[in-house]
Design an enzyme around this catalytic site. Structure first.
Site, PDB file in Angstrom:
ATOM      1  N   GLU A 113      22.303 -24.771  -5.793  1.00 40.22           N
ATOM      2  CA  GLU A 113      22.337 -24.206  -4.438  1.00 40.22           C
ATOM      3  C   GLU A 113      22.904 -25.236  -3.482  1.00 40.22           C
ATOM      4  O   GLU A 113      22.979 -26.422  -3.810  1.00 40.22           O
ATOM      5  CB  GLU A 113      20.908 -23.860  -3.979  1.00 40.22           C
ATOM      6  CG  GLU A 113      20.233 -22.824  -4.826  1.00 40.22           C
ATOM      7  CD  GLU A 113      18.771 -22.624  -4.434  1.00 40.22           C
ATOM      8  OE1 GLU A 113      18.326 -23.183  -3.407  1.00 40.22           O
ATOM      9  OE2 GLU A 113      18.073 -21.918  -5.171  1.00 40.22           O
ATOM     10  N   LYS A 115      22.593 -27.602  -0.212  1.00 37.44           N
ATOM     11  CA  LYS A 115      21.476 -28.255   0.468  1.00 37.44           C
ATOM     12  C   LYS A 115      21.741 -28.190   1.969  1.00 37.44           C
ATOM     13  O   LYS A 115      22.615 -28.900   2.491  1.00 37.44           O
ATOM     14  CB  LYS A 115      21.335 -29.698   0.003  1.00 37.44           C
ATOM     15  CG  LYS A 115      20.083 -30.362   0.541  1.00 37.44           C
ATOM     16  CD  LYS A 115      19.849 -31.693  -0.154  1.00 37.44           C
ATOM     17  CE  LYS A 115      18.510 -32.295   0.200  1.00 37.44           C
ATOM     18  NZ  LYS A 115      18.310 -32.529   1.614  1.00 37.44           N
ATOM     19  N   ASP A 117      21.417 -28.572   5.902  1.00 35.25           N
ATOM     20  CA  ASP A 117      20.991 -29.713   6.698  1.00 35.25           C
ATOM     21  C   ASP A 117      20.358 -29.215   7.994  1.00 35.25           C
ATOM     22  O   ASP A 117      21.028 -29.069   9.012  1.00 35.25           O
ATOM     23  CB  ASP A 117      22.223 -30.587   6.980  1.00 35.25           C
ATOM     24  CG  ASP A 117      21.824 -31.987   7.370  1.00 35.25           C
ATOM     25  OD1 ASP A 117      20.632 -32.313   7.246  1.00 35.25           O
ATOM     26  OD2 ASP A 117      22.699 -32.747   7.810  1.00 35.25           O
ATOM     27  N   ARG A 136       7.333 -28.382   8.047  1.00 36.20           N
ATOM     28  CA  ARG A 136       6.931 -29.156   6.877  1.00 36.20           C
ATOM     29  C   ARG A 136       5.808 -30.138   7.227  1.00 36.20           C
ATOM     30  O   ARG A 136       4.884 -30.332   6.464  1.00 36.20           O
ATOM     31  CB  ARG A 136       8.156 -29.904   6.347  1.00 36.20           C
ATOM     32  CG  ARG A 136       7.832 -30.778   5.184  1.00 36.20           C
ATOM     33  CD  ARG A 136       9.077 -31.206   4.439  1.00 36.20           C
ATOM     34  NE  ARG A 136       8.691 -31.984   3.290  1.00 36.20           N
ATOM     35  CZ  ARG A 136       8.466 -33.285   3.312  1.00 36.20           C
ATOM     36  NH1 ARG A 136       8.630 -33.948   4.431  1.00 36.20           N
ATOM     37  NH2 ARG A 136       8.079 -33.928   2.248  1.00 36.20           N
ATOM     38  N   GLU A 172      15.508 -23.063   5.523  1.00 35.46           N
ATOM     39  CA  GLU A 172      15.983 -24.079   6.455  1.00 35.46           C
ATOM     40  C   GLU A 172      16.441 -23.416   7.748  1.00 35.46           C
ATOM     41  O   GLU A 172      17.251 -22.491   7.723  1.00 35.46           O
ATOM     42  CB  GLU A 172      17.165 -24.787   5.779  1.00 35.46           C
ATOM     43  CG  GLU A 172      17.421 -26.173   6.252  1.00 35.46           C
ATOM     44  CD  GLU A 172      16.514 -27.205   5.572  1.00 35.46           C
ATOM     45  OE1 GLU A 172      15.617 -26.831   4.785  1.00 35.46           O
ATOM     46  OE2 GLU A 172      16.716 -28.390   5.874  1.00 35.46           O
ATOM     47  N   TYR A 225      13.519 -20.178  -1.321  1.00 34.27           N
ATOM     48  CA  TYR A 225      12.436 -20.497  -2.261  1.00 34.27           C
ATOM     49  C   TYR A 225      11.264 -19.566  -2.001  1.00 34.27           C
ATOM     50  O   TYR A 225      10.697 -19.553  -0.909  1.00 34.27           O
ATOM     51  CB  TYR A 225      12.041 -21.960  -2.034  1.00 34.27           C
ATOM     52  CG  TYR A 225      11.002 -22.535  -2.982  1.00 34.27           C
ATOM     53  CD1 TYR A 225      10.813 -22.040  -4.260  1.00 34.27           C
ATOM     54  CD2 TYR A 225      10.223 -23.625  -2.582  1.00 34.27           C
ATOM     55  CE1 TYR A 225       9.866 -22.596  -5.115  1.00 34.27           C
ATOM     56  CE2 TYR A 225       9.284 -24.200  -3.417  1.00 34.27           C
ATOM     57  CZ  TYR A 225       9.109 -23.667  -4.682  1.00 34.27           C
ATOM     58  OH  TYR A 225       8.179 -24.227  -5.515  1.00 34.27           O
ATOM     59  N   LYS A 287      17.867 -26.508  -9.404  1.00 32.82           N
ATOM     60  CA  LYS A 287      16.506 -26.053  -9.729  1.00 32.82           C
ATOM     61  C   LYS A 287      16.504 -25.386 -11.099  1.00 32.82           C
ATOM     62  O   LYS A 287      17.397 -24.586 -11.390  1.00 32.82           O
ATOM     63  CB  LYS A 287      16.031 -25.008  -8.700  1.00 32.82           C
ATOM     64  CG  LYS A 287      15.973 -25.494  -7.280  1.00 32.82           C
ATOM     65  CD  LYS A 287      15.647 -24.353  -6.316  1.00 32.82           C
ATOM     66  CE  LYS A 287      15.709 -24.864  -4.890  1.00 32.82           C
ATOM     67  NZ  LYS A 287      15.686 -23.784  -3.905  1.00 32.82           N
ATOM     68  N   LYS A 311      23.078 -35.782  -3.128  1.00 31.31           N
ATOM     69  CA  LYS A 311      23.568 -35.914  -1.751  1.00 31.31           C
ATOM     70  C   LYS A 311      25.040 -36.291  -1.780  1.00 31.31           C
ATOM     71  O   LYS A 311      25.419 -37.241  -2.471  1.00 31.31           O
ATOM     72  CB  LYS A 311      22.794 -37.021  -1.029  1.00 31.31           C
ATOM     73  CG  LYS A 311      21.342 -36.673  -0.810  1.00 31.31           C
ATOM     74  CD  LYS A 311      21.125 -36.136   0.581  1.00 31.31           C
ATOM     75  CE  LYS A 311      19.886 -36.780   1.138  1.00 31.31           C
ATOM     76  NZ  LYS A 311      19.804 -36.848   2.529  1.00 31.31           N
ATOM     77  N   CYS A 405      26.579 -55.454  35.402  1.00 27.22           N
ATOM     78  CA  CYS A 405      27.335 -54.198  35.370  1.00 27.22           C
ATOM     79  C   CYS A 405      28.836 -54.505  35.396  1.00 27.22           C
ATOM     80  O   CYS A 405      29.295 -55.239  36.268  1.00 27.22           O
ATOM     81  CB  CYS A 405      26.943 -53.331  36.564  1.00 27.22           C
ATOM     82  SG  CYS A 405      27.931 -51.832  36.668  1.00 27.22           S
ATOM     83  N   CYS A 408      30.241 -53.119  38.931  1.00 22.32           N
ATOM     84  CA  CYS A 408      29.874 -53.606  40.266  1.00 22.32           C
ATOM     85  C   CYS A 408      29.194 -54.968  40.231  1.00 22.32           C
ATOM     86  O   CYS A 408      28.846 -55.514  41.275  1.00 22.32           O
ATOM     87  CB  CYS A 408      28.984 -52.583  40.976  1.00 22.32           C
ATOM     88  SG  CYS A 408      27.334 -52.493  40.268  1.00 22.32           S
ATOM     89  N   CYS A 423      22.347 -49.894  35.243  1.00 28.80           N
ATOM     90  CA  CYS A 423      22.768 -50.599  36.446  1.00 28.80           C
ATOM     91  C   CYS A 423      21.938 -50.012  37.577  1.00 28.80           C
ATOM     92  O   CYS A 423      22.011 -48.804  37.836  1.00 28.80           O
ATOM     93  CB  CYS A 423      24.252 -50.368  36.702  1.00 28.80           C
ATOM     94  SG  CYS A 423      24.702 -50.876  38.375  1.00 28.80           S
ATOM     95  N   CYS A 429      27.478 -48.403  43.042  1.00 24.58           N
ATOM     96  CA  CYS A 429      28.225 -48.679  41.805  1.00 24.58           C
ATOM     97  C   CYS A 429      29.232 -47.533  41.616  1.00 24.58           C
ATOM     98  O   CYS A 429      28.830 -46.366  41.512  1.00 24.58           O
ATOM     99  CB  CYS A 429      27.244 -48.768  40.639  1.00 24.58           C
ATOM    100  SG  CYS A 429      28.047 -48.948  39.052  1.00 24.58           S
TER     101      CYS A 429
HETATM  102  S1  IVH Z   1      14.005 -26.345  -2.365  1.00 22.51           S
HETATM  103  C1  IVH Z   1      10.225 -28.050  -4.207  1.00 22.51           C
HETATM  104  N1  IVH Z   1      16.458 -25.662  -1.690  1.00 22.51           N
HETATM  105  O1  IVH Z   1      15.816 -30.331   1.337  1.00 22.51           O
HETATM  106  C2  IVH Z   1      11.557 -27.601  -3.700  1.00 22.51           C
HETATM  107  N2  IVH Z   1      15.369 -27.344  -0.396  1.00 22.51           N
HETATM  108  O2  IVH Z   1      14.015 -32.846   0.099  1.00 22.51           O
HETATM  109  C3  IVH Z   1      11.569 -27.410  -2.267  1.00 22.51           C
HETATM  110  N3  IVH Z   1      16.696 -28.158   1.503  1.00 22.51           N
HETATM  111  O3  IVH Z   1      12.520 -30.235   2.421  1.00 22.51           O
HETATM  112  C4  IVH Z   1      12.840 -27.374  -1.602  1.00 22.51           C
HETATM  113  N4  IVH Z   1      18.459 -26.899   1.147  1.00 22.51           N
HETATM  114  O4  IVH Z   1      14.206 -28.888   3.752  1.00 22.51           O
HETATM  115  C5  IVH Z   1      15.401 -26.466  -1.413  1.00 22.51           C
HETATM  116  N5  IVH Z   1      18.625 -24.925  -1.212  1.00 22.51           N
HETATM  117  C6  IVH Z   1      17.567 -25.715  -0.922  1.00 22.51           C
HETATM  118  C7  IVH Z   1      17.564 -26.615   0.170  1.00 22.51           C
HETATM  119  C8  IVH Z   1      16.444 -27.423   0.401  1.00 22.51           C
HETATM  120  C9  IVH Z   1      17.930 -27.819   1.936  1.00 22.51           C
HETATM  121  C10 IVH Z   1      15.856 -29.204   2.141  1.00 22.51           C
HETATM  122  C11 IVH Z   1      14.428 -28.787   2.366  1.00 22.51           C
HETATM  123  C12 IVH Z   1      13.588 -29.794   1.648  1.00 22.51           C
HETATM  124  C13 IVH Z   1      14.541 -30.923   1.394  1.00 22.51           C
HETATM  125  C14 IVH Z   1      14.253 -31.526   0.028  1.00 22.51           C
END
Ligand code: IVH
Length: 668
Positions: A113, A115, A117, A136, A172, A225, A287, A311, A405, A408, A423, A429
């Site tokens: 999947e 990730k 942000d 969280r 997210e 999830y 996963k 990452k 500054c 001035c 300043c 200024c």
């Molecule tokens: S699964 C136990 N899936 O990444 C698994 N997390 O350090 C729980 N995140 O806190 C997370 N995209 O905020 C999962 N496709 C994704 C994700 C994702 C971003 C974030 C999430 C989590 C952190 C993991």
């Protein structure tokens, strides 16, 4: 209509609006125009306000949030919110895969999947209804931010289909990049600090105590999830598809992989394709698909053994630090900026990088002439992330934060507890003085068009203006001899300065540029105190008693009026005839009915003058614009409407509405 009929109509409108919300926010494929949507919504708002007995907290009208401040309750997560182990290279992905293979000793699938942000969130649904949204926190306990979550339109308040009686779904909360830029543009225009990046802003928004403010942030939410006792399938990916069918926004960009090659293919593809996504991702999550296998693999103290994240490396540039500039802003804050040897980075050429403050420079141990690594994070300006100490010339001088500054010469101060140097010479200024005047004339403040930063610079350099009050004693005869200013533009300037005397009190208050008093705060203060004299007399307690006015703002207002120079300026502005009291019109209640909508008006109208129509639009949260573009939501057409405007609106498919339609929209 009988009560039965009304109940039916309300129910029908709620159903329809929920369906259209889903099509718009989750599927991104609306089937009706915004106009039709607004009409339905306004009808529902009207019926619900006339019949409070049919109130339903899950009604689509309740997505606008509330003005009541709430302190968040801490709640314990039923299932802890663990984080994922991070990997930064492909070797570690191979290790993970082999570990899983060895532990299971049978075939398995890996779901790859994106990730996202943003800020993670856990949603609890009971009997198909959203009952709780929790951040969280520390993984064990988080903040109950349900009221804020309910304003995010892609999160369903009620779901449909064959869902289990109780479950949690995690995901997210994020802000799409374009929406983030748009929000920042508006903030800058309003003289407010822009947000630094979408992730922090999403996380910060969830923690706002006022859900009405949250409703105005362009938050969105992907879910990835599903947890609970009676899940529909024992495969993660199938559960996601089920959750999609119940109405959740489940990303399509995932893949069930059977081999390491397939996993790497997914990673490589998204490492380059991610720049085309409308939102930020910072890696890939892997996963194990089978929930039974997940259980067998179990958890370490911190992370699941059945999942890991990879990452992406942020693209880095390697270049030389040439010099450091120190810039002074309108508030006197001094920002160090690095000048770099130009370097290509993620599609643009980077020449400058923000150095934030003295502590940041010290923590990098930055020396002039250093070779540095720069990265473009979510931030607008790239940042220096590391110094290549090996490449340093032994005679290199450390970068020192200035003590005076640069504009001035005043000795800088660093207030206790703050990271920035300031300043303190607010009065004379030059960038502070000019910055305040620029803010004063800006569109959302006094809207003095014809004057811009360059003209302000010019008038300041020849000593014609030293503060905002001097604008009102300018004479065309003083302007025409100036280079670049003809007679016509001089007359225009004087005319728009004259016009600005009609600008209502709340905007004048915003225009004064009191620290932390942005557009919304200025409106609140104007409504609460009604005149500048009353505001000047207000005590700290009276100020903080106003909804949304905190200690920081109250202190800043008090300091502003304590300064004699400011009081003199206000006196002069009063003499010039500016509005320092709330007008009848401002006092009339306003609404958010047109919030976020952009209008163009054209032609003449039967019931109101053009100016009145514009004011009505603004008072109800809408924006006026002079030309039609794809961003226009409505063209309000009167008699003798310009044919070009009409044709353009038709071509772009922008709804054309009458004066009565507009009044309908705002419930008049
Ligand atoms: S699964 C136990 N899936 O990444 C698994 N997390 O350090 C729980 N995140 O806190 C997370 N995209 O905020 C999962 N496709 C994704 C994700 C994702 C971003 C974030 C999430 C989590 C952190 C993991």
């Amino acid at each position: 209509m009988s009560n039965m009929d009304i109940a039916h109509e309300i129910e029908h409108l709620r159903e329809e609006l929920n369906q259209h919300n889903y099509r718009y926010y989750v599927l991104n494929s609306p089937v009706i125009s915004d106009y039709e949507y607004d009409q339905m919504m306004n009808r529902l708002i009207k019926l619900e306000s006339e019949h409070p007995e049919f109130f339903d907290p899950d009604s689509p009208t309740q997505r606008v949030g509330s003005d009541i401040n709430i302190d968040f309750k801490q709640v314990k997560h039923k299932y802890p919110m663990l984080s994922l182990g991070n990997t930064y290279n492909e070797g570690e992905i191979t290790d993970f895969y082999n570990r899983v293979a060895k532990a299971l000793n049978e075939p398995f699938e890996i779901v790859c999947e994106l990730k996202y942000d943003g800020a993670s969130i856990s949603l609890t649904y009971e009997n198909g209804q959203l009952v709780r949204g929790v951040t969280r926190g520390d993984g064990t306990r988080g903040d109950d931010v349900t009221a804020n979550i309910r304003t995010i339109k892609s999160i369903p308040l009620k779901i449909k289909g064959d869902y289990p009686p109780a479950f949690e779904i995690r995901g997210e909360v994020y802000i799409p990049r374009l929406k983030f830029d748009e929000m920042n543009r508006e903030r800058i225009e309003a003289g407010e600090e822009p947000f630094s990046n979408p992730r922090n802003t999403a996380a910060g928004s969830l923690k706002l105590q006022n859900s009405k403010q949250v409703a105005q942030r362009p938050l969105d939410c992907f879910l990835y999830y599903l947890l609970g006792e009676n899940l529909p399938s024992d495969k993660h990916a199938e559960n996601l598809e089920k959750a999609r069918s119940w109405g959740f926004k489940i990303p399509k960009e995932y893949k069930v992989c059977r081999t390491l090659d397939e996993i790497f293919e997914f990673i490589h593809y998204w490492d380059s394709a991610r720049k085309d996504l409308p939102y930020d991702i910072d890696g890939i999550v892997l996963k194990v698909n089978d929930l039974g296998q997940q259980r067998r693999l179990g958890f370490t103290a911190k992370n699941p053994r059945w999942a890991i994240s990879y990452k992406f490396k942020a693209e880095q540039g390697y270049t030389k630090l040439l010099s450091v500039d120190f810039q002074v802003g309108r508030t006197g804050a001094v920002t160090p900026v690095a000048n770099l040897e130009p370097v290509h980075l993620a599609g643009t050429i980077v020449k400058r990088a923000s150095l934030h403050n003295a502590d940041f420079i010290r923590s990098l141990d930055l020396h002039l002439g250093d070779m540095v690594y720069v990265e473009k994070g979510g931030e607008i300006i790239p940042k220096i992330v590391e110094v290549d100490i090996e490449a340093r010339n032994p005679d290199a001088e450390p970068v020192k934060f200035i003590t005076h500054c640069p504009e001035c010469g005043t000795v800088l101060v660093r207030p206790e507890g703050e990271a920035a140097h300031y300043c303190p010479n607010a009065e004379s200024c030059p960038p502070q003085v000019k910055g305040r005047i620029e803010h004063f004339i800006s569109r959302k403040a006094m809207n003095i068009d014809g004057l811009g930063a360059e003209t302000i610079d010019l008038l300041y350099s020849v000593n014609l203006i030293k503060d905002i009050s001097d604008l009102y004693s300018l004479h065309p005869m003083q302007l025409t001899p100036l280079e670049r200013l003809g007679e016509k533009s001089a007359r225009n300037i004087i005319r728009s300065i004259e016009e600005s005397k009609k600008v209502p009190f709340s905007r004048v208050l915003f225009a004064l540029g009191i620290r932390y008093v942005g557009e919304t705060v200025a409106k609140k203060l104007a409504m609460a105190f009604k005149s500048i004299d009353r505001l000047e007399q207000a005590t700290f307690e009276e100020l903080t008693a106003v909804d949304e006015i905190g200690e920081r703002i109250a202190q800043s207002v008090i300091e502003y009026f304590a300064d004699e120079k400011n009081r003199e300026i206000i006196e002069k502005l009063k003499k010039a005839g500016l509005q320092f009291e709330l007008s009848e019109e401002e006092m009339q209640t306003t609404s958010d009915a047109l919030a976020g909508k952009s209008f163009v008006i054209s032609g003449t109208f039967a019931k109101h003058s053009r100016d009145e129509i514009k004011q009505l639009i603004e008072k109800n949260g809408g924006k006026n614009s002079s030309s039609i573009s794809s961003k226009t939501d409505y063209l309000v057409a009167g008699d003798k409407i310009g044919p070009a405007k009409l044709a353009k609106a038709e071509k772009l498919g922008i709804p054309i509405i009458s004066e009565d339609d507009l009044l309908n929209l705002i419930g008049q």
